[in-house]
Design a protein around this motif. Structure first.
Motif, short mmCIF file in Angstrom:
data_model
loop_
_atom_site.label_atom_id
_atom_site.label_comp_id
_atom_site.label_asym_id
_atom_site.label_seq_id
_atom_site.Cartn_x
_atom_site.Cartn_y
_atom_site.Cartn_z
N THR A 50 88.19 34.67 47.04
CA THR A 50 88.00 34.42 45.87
C THR A 50 87.96 32.85 45.67
O THR A 50 88.50 31.93 46.38
CB THR A 50 89.09 34.72 44.93
OG1 THR A 50 90.52 34.29 45.13
CG2 THR A 50 89.42 36.48 44.89
N GLY A 101 85.20 37.44 37.05
CA GLY A 101 86.10 37.63 35.88
C GLY A 101 86.03 36.49 35.18
O GLY A 101 86.31 35.25 35.78
N ILE A 109 92.23 37.75 40.46
CA ILE A 109 90.96 38.42 41.13
C ILE A 109 91.31 39.08 42.40
O ILE A 109 90.98 40.02 42.79
CB ILE A 109 89.67 37.41 40.92
CG1 ILE A 109 89.29 37.47 39.79
CG2 ILE A 109 88.49 38.27 42.15
CD1 ILE A 109 87.70 36.86 39.74
N ILE A 115 88.74 41.49 36.53
CA ILE A 115 87.49 41.64 36.91
C ILE A 115 86.63 42.31 35.87
O ILE A 115 86.91 43.44 35.42
CB ILE A 115 87.26 42.25 38.17
CG1 ILE A 115 88.21 41.49 39.38
CG2 ILE A 115 85.92 42.50 38.67
CD1 ILE A 115 88.14 42.22 40.57
#
Length: 128
Positions: A50, A101, A109, A115
């Protein structure tokens, strides 16, 4: 219409590299934290990497640390998220999904919190 469209998947030999892209449209994704997940046959979808809104903070699952790199760019108003995958292994074989998100963080996330959107995925197959 909000869309996340993944591309760049394919068949590669073990030890090879691929670069996945996630193209965004329909929203100002510059204010979204983004992530990559993957799902192998018969398994649950799992977190891969992420990246925060500004791109300064990244998280990786342990199995890809040192091999995968997540990044993001903004060109001509288009936001794109990348996943550079090096030294691929057969266990990396999966469908890879992009996620976004808005009111969340890169850390959240990673545990599938907050999300708002998912892409449809791109298949990565690594042969031994």
């Amino acid at each position: 219409q909000v869309q996340l469209v993944e591309s760049g998947g394919g068949l590669v030999q073990a030890g090879g590299s691929l670069r996945l892209s996630c193209a965004t449209s329909g929203r100002t994704f510059s204010s979204y934290a983004m992530g990559w997940f993957r799902q192998a046959p018969g398994k649950e979808r799992e977190f891969v990497a992420t990246i925060s809104v500004g791109g300064a903070i990244t998280y990786y699952t342990d199995s890809v640390k040192g091999r995968f790199t997540i990044s993001r760019s903004r060109d001509n108003g288009k936001n794109t998220v990348y996943l550079q995958m090096n030294n691929l292994k057969p266990e990396d074989t999966a469908v890879y999904y992009c996620a976004a998100g808005r009111l969340t963080t890169a850390q959240d996330i990673s545990v599938k919190k907050g999300i708002d959107y998912w892409g449809r995925g791109t298949l990565v197959t690594v042969s031994s």
